[in-house]
Motif scaffolding. Structure first.
Motif, PDB file in Angstrom:
ATOM      1  N   PRO A   9       0.798  -1.222   0.000  1.00 47.15           N
ATOM      2  CA  PRO A   9       0.000   0.000   0.000  1.00 47.15           C
ATOM      3  C   PRO A   9       0.834   1.277   0.000  1.00 47.15           C
ATOM      4  O   PRO A   9       0.483   2.252  -0.675  1.00 47.15           O
ATOM      5  CB  PRO A   9      -0.820  -0.118   1.294  1.00 47.15           C
ATOM      6  N   GLU A  10       1.946   1.270   0.713  1.00 43.74           N
ATOM      7  CA  GLU A  10       2.786   2.469   0.756  1.00 43.74           C
ATOM      8  C   GLU A  10       3.313   2.812  -0.629  1.00 43.74           C
ATOM      9  O   GLU A  10       3.410   3.994  -1.002  1.00 43.74           O
ATOM     10  CB  GLU A  10       3.956   2.259   1.724  1.00 43.74           C
ATOM     11  N   GLN A  11       3.670   1.784  -1.386  1.00 46.99           N
ATOM     12  CA  GLN A  11       4.175   2.026  -2.731  1.00 46.99           C
ATOM     13  C   GLN A  11       3.069   2.516  -3.650  1.00 46.99           C
ATOM     14  O   GLN A  11       3.273   3.438  -4.447  1.00 46.99           O
ATOM     15  CB  GLN A  11       4.790   0.746  -3.308  1.00 46.99           C
ATOM     16  N   VAL A  12       1.884   1.919  -3.544  1.00 51.29           N
ATOM     17  CA  VAL A  12       0.754   2.342  -4.376  1.00 51.29           C
ATOM     18  C   VAL A  12       0.404   3.800  -4.076  1.00 51.29           C
ATOM     19  O   VAL A  12       0.145   4.595  -4.988  1.00 51.29           O
ATOM     20  CB  VAL A  12      -0.457   1.413  -4.153  1.00 51.29           C
ATOM     21  N   LYS A  13       0.413   4.165  -2.789  1.00 54.06           N
ATOM     22  CA  LYS A  13       0.147   5.563  -2.425  1.00 54.06           C
ATOM     23  C   LYS A  13       1.225   6.487  -2.988  1.00 54.06           C
ATOM     24  O   LYS A  13       0.938   7.621  -3.420  1.00 54.06           O
ATOM     25  CB  LYS A  13       0.053   5.695  -0.908  1.00 54.06           C
ATOM     26  N   HIS A  14       2.459   6.024  -2.982  1.00 52.42           N
ATOM     27  CA  HIS A  14       3.564   6.807  -3.567  1.00 52.42           C
ATOM     28  C   HIS A  14       3.332   7.020  -5.061  1.00 52.42           C
ATOM     29  O   HIS A  14       3.541   8.128  -5.577  1.00 52.42           O
ATOM     30  CB  HIS A  14       4.887   6.078  -3.323  1.00 52.42           C
ATOM     31  N   PHE A  15       2.875   5.980  -5.750  1.00 50.10           N
ATOM     32  CA  PHE A  15       2.542   6.134  -7.166  1.00 50.10           C
ATOM     33  C   PHE A  15       1.459   7.201  -7.331  1.00 50.10           C
ATOM     34  O   PHE A  15       1.495   8.003  -8.273  1.00 50.10           O
ATOM     35  CB  PHE A  15       2.053   4.814  -7.747  1.00 50.10           C
ATOM     36  N   GLY A  16       0.494   7.209  -6.414  1.00 48.55           N
ATOM     37  CA  GLY A  16      -0.560   8.218  -6.468  1.00 48.55           C
ATOM     38  C   GLY A  16      -0.018   9.624  -6.335  1.00 48.55           C
ATOM     39  O   GLY A  16      -0.495  10.550  -7.005  1.00 48.55           O
ATOM     40  N   GLU A  17       0.997   9.796  -5.500  1.00 47.01           N
ATOM     41  CA  GLU A  17       1.609  11.110  -5.333  1.00 47.01           C
ATOM     42  C   GLU A  17       2.306  11.548  -6.628  1.00 47.01           C
ATOM     43  O   GLU A  17       2.229  12.715  -7.031  1.00 47.01           O
ATOM     44  CB  GLU A  17       2.608  11.079  -4.181  1.00 47.01           C
ATOM     45  N   ILE A  18       2.973  10.604  -7.277  1.00 47.66           N
ATOM     46  CA  ILE A  18       3.620  10.922  -8.563  1.00 47.66           C
ATOM     47  C   ILE A  18       2.580  11.360  -9.586  1.00 47.66           C
ATOM     48  O   ILE A  18       2.741  12.369 -10.282  1.00 47.66           O
ATOM     49  CB  ILE A  18       4.405   9.701  -9.095  1.00 47.66           C
ATOM     50  N   LEU A  19       1.483  10.601  -9.652  1.00 52.79           N
ATOM     51  CA  LEU A  19       0.447  10.878 -10.652  1.00 52.79           C
ATOM     52  C   LEU A  19      -0.293  12.178 -10.362  1.00 52.79           C
ATOM     53  O   LEU A  19      -0.636  12.928 -11.278  1.00 52.79           O
ATOM     54  CB  LEU A  19      -0.533   9.707 -10.714  1.00 52.79           C
ATOM     55  N   SER A  20      -0.560  12.440  -9.093  1.00 52.58           N
ATOM     56  CA  SER A  20      -1.339  13.634  -8.753  1.00 52.58           C
ATOM     57  C   SER A  20      -0.586  14.920  -9.044  1.00 52.58           C
ATOM     58  O   SER A  20      -1.189  15.994  -9.131  1.00 52.58           O
ATOM     59  CB  SER A  20      -1.752  13.594  -7.277  1.00 52.58           C
ATOM     60  N   ALA A  21       0.735  14.822  -9.212  1.00 53.50           N
ATOM     61  CA  ALA A  21       1.526  16.004  -9.552  1.00 53.50           C
ATOM     62  C   ALA A  21       1.381  16.384 -11.017  1.00 53.50           C
ATOM     63  O   ALA A  21       1.831  17.464 -11.437  1.00 53.50           O
ATOM     64  CB  ALA A  21       2.997  15.753  -9.227  1.00 53.50           C
ATOM     65  N   LYS A  22       0.752  15.521 -11.812  1.00 52.84           N
ATOM     66  CA  LYS A  22       0.567  15.782 -13.237  1.00 52.84           C
ATOM     67  C   LYS A  22      -0.834  16.353 -13.458  1.00 52.84           C
ATOM     68  O   LYS A  22      -1.824  15.764 -13.027  1.00 52.84           O
ATOM     69  CB  LYS A  22       0.754  14.497 -14.047  1.00 52.84           C
ATOM     70  N   SER A  23      -0.915  17.462 -14.143  1.00 52.84           N
ATOM     71  CA  SER A  23      -2.212  18.134 -14.336  1.00 52.84           C
ATOM     72  C   SER A  23      -2.857  17.812 -15.681  1.00 52.84           C
ATOM     73  O   SER A  23      -4.021  18.145 -15.903  1.00 52.84           O
ATOM     74  CB  SER A  23      -2.029  19.652 -14.219  1.00 52.84           C
ATOM     75  N   GLU A  24      -2.125  17.140 -16.569  1.00 55.26           N
ATOM     76  CA  GLU A  24      -2.650  16.922 -17.913  1.00 55.26           C
ATOM     77  C   GLU A  24      -3.615  15.737 -18.004  1.00 55.26           C
ATOM     78  O   GLU A  24      -4.248  15.523 -19.034  1.00 55.26           O
ATOM     79  CB  GLU A  24      -1.508  16.736 -18.918  1.00 55.26           C
ATOM     80  N   PHE A  25      -3.729  14.950 -16.932  1.00 51.51           N
ATOM     81  CA  PHE A  25      -4.692  13.845 -16.924  1.00 51.51           C
ATOM     82  C   PHE A  25      -5.125  13.593 -15.484  1.00 51.51           C
ATOM     83  O   PHE A  25      -4.498  14.052 -14.528  1.00 51.51           O
ATOM     84  CB  PHE A  25      -4.113  12.582 -17.558  1.00 51.51           C
ATOM     85  N   ASP A  26      -6.218  12.851 -15.353  1.00 54.24           N
ATOM     86  CA  ASP A  26      -6.773  12.548 -14.037  1.00 54.24           C
ATOM     87  C   ASP A  26      -6.192  11.223 -13.538  1.00 54.24           C
ATOM     88  O   ASP A  26      -5.845  10.344 -14.328  1.00 54.24           O
ATOM     89  CB  ASP A  26      -8.296  12.464 -14.137  1.00 54.24           C
ATOM     90  N   SER A  27      -6.106  11.090 -12.214  1.00 55.69           N
ATOM     91  CA  SER A  27      -5.628   9.839 -11.621  1.00 55.69           C
ATOM     92  C   SER A  27      -6.416   9.547 -10.354  1.00 55.69           C
ATOM     93  O   SER A  27      -7.007  10.438  -9.743  1.00 55.69           O
ATOM     94  CB  SER A  27      -4.130   9.914 -11.310  1.00 55.69           C
ATOM     95  N   PHE A  28      -6.411   8.274  -9.984  1.00 54.04           N
ATOM     96  CA  PHE A  28      -7.181   7.823  -8.824  1.00 54.04           C
ATOM     97  C   PHE A  28      -6.473   6.617  -8.238  1.00 54.04           C
ATOM     98  O   PHE A  28      -6.097   5.699  -8.967  1.00 54.04           O
ATOM     99  CB  PHE A  28      -8.602   7.446  -9.275  1.00 54.04           C
ATOM    100  N   VAL A  29      -6.254   6.638  -6.931  1.00 48.95           N
ATOM    101  CA  VAL A  29      -5.609   5.524  -6.245  1.00 48.95           C
ATOM    102  C   VAL A  29      -6.468   5.134  -5.052  1.00 48.95           C
ATOM    103  O   VAL A  29      -6.948   6.001  -4.314  1.00 48.95           O
ATOM    104  CB  VAL A  29      -4.182   5.895  -5.786  1.00 48.95           C
ATOM    105  N   LYS A  30      -6.667   3.823  -4.867  1.00 51.79           N
ATOM    106  CA  LYS A  30      -7.503   3.339  -3.772  1.00 51.79           C
ATOM    107  C   LYS A  30      -6.911   2.047  -3.225  1.00 51.79           C
ATOM    108  O   LYS A  30      -6.517   1.162  -3.996  1.00 51.79           O
ATOM    109  CB  LYS A  30      -8.930   3.101  -4.284  1.00 51.79           C
ATOM    110  N   ILE A  31      -6.840   1.961  -1.901  1.00 50.30           N
ATOM    111  CA  ILE A  31      -6.379   0.750  -1.237  1.00 50.30           C
ATOM    112  C   ILE A  31      -7.587   0.048  -0.612  1.00 50.30           C
ATOM    113  O   ILE A  31      -8.335   0.658   0.158  1.00 50.30           O
ATOM    114  CB  ILE A  31      -5.344   1.061  -0.137  1.00 50.30           C
ATOM    115  N   PHE A  32      -7.778  -1.205  -0.937  1.00 48.26           N
ATOM    116  CA  PHE A  32      -8.912  -1.967  -0.421  1.00 48.26           C
ATOM    117  C   PHE A  32      -8.502  -2.700   0.854  1.00 48.26           C
ATOM    118  O   PHE A  32      -7.544  -3.485   0.844  1.00 48.26           O
ATOM    119  CB  PHE A  32      -9.392  -2.970  -1.468  1.00 48.26           C
ATOM    120  N   PRO A  33      -9.210  -2.458   1.953  1.00 42.37           N
ATOM    121  CA  PRO A  33      -8.817  -3.057   3.234  1.00 42.37           C
ATOM    122  C   PRO A  33      -9.138  -4.551   3.310  1.00 42.37           C
ATOM    123  O   PRO A  33     -10.116  -5.031   2.734  1.00 42.37           O
ATOM    124  CB  PRO A  33      -9.668  -2.274   4.252  1.00 42.37           C
TER     125      PRO A  33
END
Length: 245
Positions: free
Chosen positions: A184-208
Motif C-alpha cells: 500500500p505504501e508504494q501504491v500511495k507513492h505512485f498516487g503522489e507521482i500521478l497527482s503532480a501531473k495536471s494533464e490527466f486525471d488519476s485515482f488511487v484506492k487501497i482496499f482493506p
C-alpha cells in the motif's frame, strides 16, 4: 521468486470453464481473443490477465468481460497473451523464471499494441485498458502513449517510479492492503507521482482486508470476497464510463 513476481502472484489459481461466457473466441492482432459485447461499437475495453492467462476461459475474467460489455455497450476483448501457454503452478516441468523470460511484459506490450491497432482498424475510436498483476505492467506501458484513453491497474505487479512517471492518460490504480508485490505504501507513492501531473486525471484506492489478486482470484462462495471484488469492478467501470468516450 523472480524480481518481477511475489509469492502472492501465484496464489489461488483461477477456476477454468470451457463453457462460460456470452462471447466467442476470435483472432485479433495475431492473438486468440475472447470477445464480447457490441461488435460495431466505437468504444472498446482491453482486459489483460495475470500470469494464469485466459486458456479454457478464465472463469472470473470472462464473466467480468461480459459485465463490462453490458454496462457500457463496449466491445470487450481478452486476448491470450501467452499463446496457449499460461503459467501452471501444478506442472512441475514449468520453471517460473524461464516462463517469464518467454512471456515477458515487453513482449506483452508489443502484442497489446497489435491488439490496439486491430481495434482501431475496425473503427474503434476510444479504448480503455485494464490489467491485473502481470497485465498491469502491460497496461502501464500502454498508458505511456495516447493510443488508449484510460487505464486501470488492479493489484499492480512490480511497477517502478519510472514506469509511473511516463504515464500520459487517465489512470486508476486499485491496490490491496495485504500485498507484497505492490505494498500500500508504494501504491500511495505512485498516487503522489500521478497527482503532480495536471494533464490527466488519476485515482488511487487501497482496499482493506484483501490480498493481491482479490479482484479476479477469489472464492465466489465467500460473500466478503465477492463484495470486495465487485467494489473494485465497479470502480473500474466508473473510470471507463468517465473517460472512454
Amino acid at each position: 521468486m523472480t524480481s518481477t513476481t511475489s509469492p502472492q502472484c501465484l496464489e489461488n489459481p483461477p477456476r477454468s470453464s470451457p463453457t462460460c461466457g456470452l462471447g466467442s473466441v476470435q483472432q485479433l492482432g495475431r492473438l486468440q481473443t475472447y470477445v464480447t459485447g457490441t461488435p460495431d461499437s466505437d468504444r472498446a475495453i482491453l482486459l489483460v490477465s495475470d500470469v494464469f492467462g485466459t486458456c479454457n476461459y478464465f472463469y472470473v475474467l470472462v464473466k467480468l468481460a461480459d459485465k463490462v460489455a453490458e454496462a457500457g455497450q463496449y466491445f470487450v476483448v481478452v486476448p491470450d497473451f501467452f499463446y496457449g501457454d499460461p503459467y501452471d503452478p501444478g506442472n512441475p516441468q514449468i520453471n517460473l523464471e524461464s516462463w517469464l523470460k518467454v512471456h515477458n511484459k515487453d513482449k506483452g506490450y508489443e502484442d497489446a499494441k497489435q491488439v490496439v491497432a486491430a481495434l482501431k482498424s475496425k473503427g474503434v475510436s476510444a479504448i480503455g485498458a485494464a490489467g491485473f498483476c502481470w497485465g498491469g505492467n502491460v497496461v502501464v506501458k500502454l498508458a505511456r502513449s495516447t493510443d488508449i484513453q484510460a487505464a486501470v491497474v488492479l493489484h499492480p505487479g512490480r511497477q517502478t517510479d519510472e514506469d509511473i512517471h511516463e504515464v500520459k492518460v487517465h489512470i486508476a490504480i486499485l491496490g490491496a492492503e495485504i500485498d507484497r508485490a505492490a505494498p500500500p505504501e508504494q501504491v500511495k507513492h505512485f498516487g503522489e507521482i500521478l497527482s503532480a501531473k495536471s494533464e490527466f486525471d488519476s485515482f488511487v484506492k487501497i482496499f482493506p482486508g484483501v490480498a493481491h489478486g482479490w479482484t479476479v482470484r477469489y472464492d465466489d462462495e465467500d460473500q466478503s470476497a465477492v463484495k470486495s471484488a465487485e467494489e473494485a469492478h465497479l470502480d473500474m467501470l466508473n473510470w471507463f464510463q468517465k473517460y472512454v468516450k
